[in-house]
Design a protein around this motif. Structure first.
Motif, PDB file in Angstrom:
ATOM      1  N   PRO A 113      94.511 -19.625  10.974  1.00 15.23           N
ATOM      2  CA  PRO A 113      93.394 -20.014  11.702  1.00 15.23           C
ATOM      3  C   PRO A 113      93.425 -21.337  12.203  1.00 15.23           C
ATOM      4  CG  PRO A 113      92.578 -18.737  10.009  1.00 15.23           C
ATOM      5  CD  PRO A 113      94.042 -18.923   9.742  1.00 15.23           C
ATOM      6  N   HIS A 114      92.951 -21.578  13.463  1.00 15.06           N
ATOM      7  CA  HIS A 114      92.820 -23.031  13.927  1.00 15.06           C
ATOM      8  C   HIS A 114      94.274 -24.017  14.251  1.00 15.06           C
ATOM      9  CE1 HIS A 114      89.151 -21.865  11.835  1.00 15.06           C
ATOM     10  NE2 HIS A 114      89.002 -21.311  13.030  1.00 15.06           N
ATOM     11  N   SER A 131      92.662 -16.325  14.857  1.00 10.14           N
ATOM     12  CA  SER A 131      92.066 -17.429  15.117  1.00 10.14           C
ATOM     13  C   SER A 131      92.830 -18.693  15.191  1.00 10.14           C
ATOM     14  CB  SER A 131      90.807 -17.943  14.105  1.00 10.14           C
ATOM     15  OG  SER A 131      89.510 -18.274  14.791  1.00 10.14           O
ATOM     16  N   PRO A 226      86.975 -15.012  15.854  1.00  9.36           N
ATOM     17  CA  PRO A 226      86.475 -15.747  14.963  1.00  9.36           C
ATOM     18  C   PRO A 226      87.276 -15.233  13.731  1.00  9.36           C
ATOM     19  CG  PRO A 226      84.805 -14.604  15.504  1.00  9.36           C
ATOM     20  CD  PRO A 226      85.788 -14.204  16.605  1.00  9.36           C
ATOM     21  N   VAL A 227      87.006 -16.106  12.686  1.00  8.92           N
ATOM     22  CA  VAL A 227      87.604 -15.725  11.208  1.00  8.92           C
ATOM     23  C   VAL A 227      86.431 -15.077  10.670  1.00  8.92           C
ATOM     24  CG1 VAL A 227      88.276 -16.566   8.873  1.00  8.92           C
ATOM     25  CG2 VAL A 227      89.211 -17.663  10.975  1.00  8.92           C
ATOM     26  N   ASP A 228      86.836 -13.706   9.903  1.00  4.42           N
ATOM     27  CA  ASP A 228      85.665 -13.028   9.160  1.00  4.42           C
ATOM     28  C   ASP A 228      86.799 -12.638   7.980  1.00  4.42           C
ATOM     29  OD1 ASP A 228      87.447 -11.041  10.069  1.00  4.42           O
ATOM     30  OD2 ASP A 228      85.688 -10.000  11.096  1.00  4.42           O
ATOM     31  N   GLU A 229      86.063 -11.726   7.040  1.00  3.27           N
ATOM     32  CA  GLU A 229      86.497 -11.023   6.007  1.00  3.27           C
ATOM     33  C   GLU A 229      87.795 -10.369   6.244  1.00  3.27           C
ATOM     34  OE1 GLU A 229      85.841 -11.865   2.816  1.00  3.27           O
ATOM     35  OE2 GLU A 229      84.548 -13.405   3.569  1.00  3.27           O
ATOM     36  N   THR A 231      90.151 -11.040   8.657  1.00  4.22           N
ATOM     37  CA  THR A 231      90.890 -12.033   8.784  1.00  4.22           C
ATOM     38  C   THR A 231      91.290 -12.614   7.125  1.00  4.22           C
ATOM     39  OG1 THR A 231      89.551 -12.700  10.696  1.00  4.22           O
ATOM     40  CG2 THR A 231      91.603 -14.134   9.991  1.00  4.22           C
ATOM     41  N   ARG A 232      90.543 -13.073   6.378  1.00  2.77           N
ATOM     42  CA  ARG A 232      90.955 -13.663   5.263  1.00  2.77           C
ATOM     43  C   ARG A 232      91.474 -12.646   4.261  1.00  2.77           C
ATOM     44  NH1 ARG A 232      85.504 -15.193   6.099  1.00  2.77           N
ATOM     45  NH2 ARG A 232      85.085 -17.614   6.319  1.00  2.77           N
ATOM     46  N   GLU A 244      90.882 -24.083   7.692  1.00  4.06           N
ATOM     47  CA  GLU A 244      89.384 -24.619   7.936  1.00  4.06           C
ATOM     48  C   GLU A 244      88.867 -23.414   8.675  1.00  4.06           C
ATOM     49  OE1 GLU A 244      87.126 -28.242  10.206  1.00  4.06           O
ATOM     50  OE2 GLU A 244      89.388 -28.108  10.361  1.00  4.06           O
ATOM     51  N   CYS A 245      87.555 -23.248   8.663  1.00  2.82           N
ATOM     52  CA  CYS A 245      86.916 -22.142   9.631  1.00  2.82           C
ATOM     53  C   CYS A 245      86.029 -22.674  10.560  1.00  2.82           C
ATOM     54  CB  CYS A 245      86.186 -21.200   8.796  1.00  2.82           C
ATOM     55  SG  CYS A 245      87.209 -20.172   7.873  1.00  2.82           S
ATOM     56  N   THR A 247      83.826 -22.481  14.338  1.00  2.01           N
ATOM     57  CA  THR A 247      83.150 -21.377  14.971  1.00  2.01           C
ATOM     58  C   THR A 247      82.706 -22.339  16.121  1.00  2.01           C
ATOM     59  OG1 THR A 247      80.979 -22.160  14.072  1.00  2.01           O
ATOM     60  CG2 THR A 247      82.171 -20.197  12.981  1.00  2.01           C
TER      61      THR A 247
END
Length: 413
Positions: A113-114, A131, A226-229, A231-232, A244-245, A247
């Motif tokens: 992510p990011h 993400s 976006p990151v969600d569960e 993704t995690r 980092e998350c 939004t």
């Protein structure tokens, strides 16, 4: 700011950026393949050569014409090997270790992510599923990124895509993105960020990879979730790196909002010769379009869930007479999983051929070129004139479920 704008701001050291602004941003990962990397290497050397900015932030994947289809492709791959060895590139993937790049790099935990990721391949936008801000660039741009670790960008505006409801069992991410492109057209998101949100819980990570992979087919600079569960959980199995998350801001500005009701979505097909030329499977089945070839694979739909979808249709059945079916697992790991689960055996017993991981027929490279006036249904991402072979051939784009049905029926239905 939107999610993409926040990522770009963080990578150029600014508190905020605005659409249309020109920035120079730091790159987290620069990607090349066996077609585009040799061109970038030539430019890299022409500019003075030396060392890449960080050998740990470069990835080279031999996937388009590998295993080599001819002498020229062998030379291309040799040039990549030589450069990777000289530069000490850690993430170099050759025959035996390689896979289709946009399935392989997430599998290896290299896309997080990011991150800001650039690749000399238009479908680099795939990594927005986890993400990342990821986008395709030209080989000269890649050369600059290899040398400096930086690249210029024009900050994109954004189109907000709001999903609501739940996907039905036979409907997948491929149907979502084909439906969206059918709604807005192949230039409907030109140089914008397609930012997906709303109720995304029924889309698996593989669905999201497929959706973001084809963001470019709507003209988008990138696609991003976006990151969600979900993704995690995917990332937890592949890396222990922290991330980092971010939004989007509640007051982020979008060019427009497009709403897709997943409850109402049906299997969708893109007819020749543009991804926007869509119809539901129910609509197109009335035409009983005969197919000569079925391709299930590619960076769009070669993941394990895609093979599972095809397996559930093909197992215990026989492919229609006169239909050639080519199934291509996207990576060696996926191939091995499919083998252990019995998918490969079922495909072969049904009458299909199973290939080593390669882009192959998707770009008219090898492993399934179309002859004059032939028709294919494929889980790939483009159906332009001449994309998979002869200019008079026709390509229909669909999900693995729809493609596998056509394999059994001998027509799209």
């Amino acid at each position: 700011m939107t999610l993409s704008q926040k990522i770009l701001a963080a990578h150029c050291g600014k508190q905020s950026v605005t659409p249309g602004e020109m920035i120079m941003a730091n790159v987290d990962l620069a990607l090349g393949n066996d077609i585009t990397c040799p061109l970038a290497v030539n430019e890299f050397e022409a500019s003075g050569g030396g060392k890449v900015f960080d050998p740990n932030k470069v990835a080279i994947v031999l996937d388009h014409f590998a295993p080599n289809k001819d002498i020229e492709s062998a030379r291309q791959c040799a040039a990549c090997r030589n450069f990777a060895n000289e530069q000490g590139i850690k993430n170099f993937f050759d025959v035996g270790q390689m896979g289709i790049e946009h399935a392989l790099l997430p599998e290896k935990g290299l896309t997080l992510p990011h991150m800001l990721i650039v690749g000399a391949d238009s479908h680099t936008c795939t990594y927005g599923a986890v993400s990342s801000f990821s986008t395709g660039v030209g080989s000269t741009d890649l050369a600059y990124a290899l040398k400096t670790g930086k690249l210029w960008f024009r900050v994109p505006s954004a189109v907000k895509v709001t999903l609501k409801g739940k996907l039905k069992p036979i409907v997948s991410g491929k149907d979502v993105i084909l439906h969206l492109i059918g709604m807005i057209g192949v230039s409907g998101a030109r140089y914008t960020s397609l930012e997906f949100g709303g109720d995304i819980s029924s889309l698996s990570i593989d669905d999201r990879f497929t959706v973001c992979n084809m963001a470019i087919e709507a003209g988008a600079k990138n696609g991003i979730f976006p990151v969600d569960e979900i993704t995690r959980e995917y990332l937890k199995q592949r890396t222990d790196k922290k991330f980092e998350c971010l939004t989007a801001d509640a007051d982020a500005q979008y060019d427009r909002e497009v709403v897709i009701d997943l409850d109402e979505l049906r299997p969708t097909v893109a007819k020749p010769h543009l991804p926007e030329n869509t119809a539901t499977l129910e609509e197109i089945s009335q035409e009983k379009i005969k197919v000569d070839q079925v391709v299930i694979g590619s960076c769009t739909n070669g993941r394990l869930s895609d093979l599972r979808s095809a397996y559930e249709v093909l197992k215990g059945n026989k492919i229609a007479k006169g239909v050639r079916v080519i199934i291509i697992p996207a990576t060696q790991y996926i191939y091995l999983q499919a083998l252990r689960l019995g998918y490969i055996e079922a495909f072969i017993e049904a009458g299909a051929v199973v290939s080593t991981p390669t882009c192959g027929p998707c770009l008219g490279g090898h492993m399934g070129i179309l002859a004059d006036n032939e028709t294919a249904i494929a889980t790939t991402n483009r159906n332009f004139i001449g994309r998979m072979g002869a200019r008079s051939s026709r390509i229909y784009l669909a999900s693995p479920y729809t493609a596998a049905r056509a394999a059994l029926l001998g027509y799209i239905g």
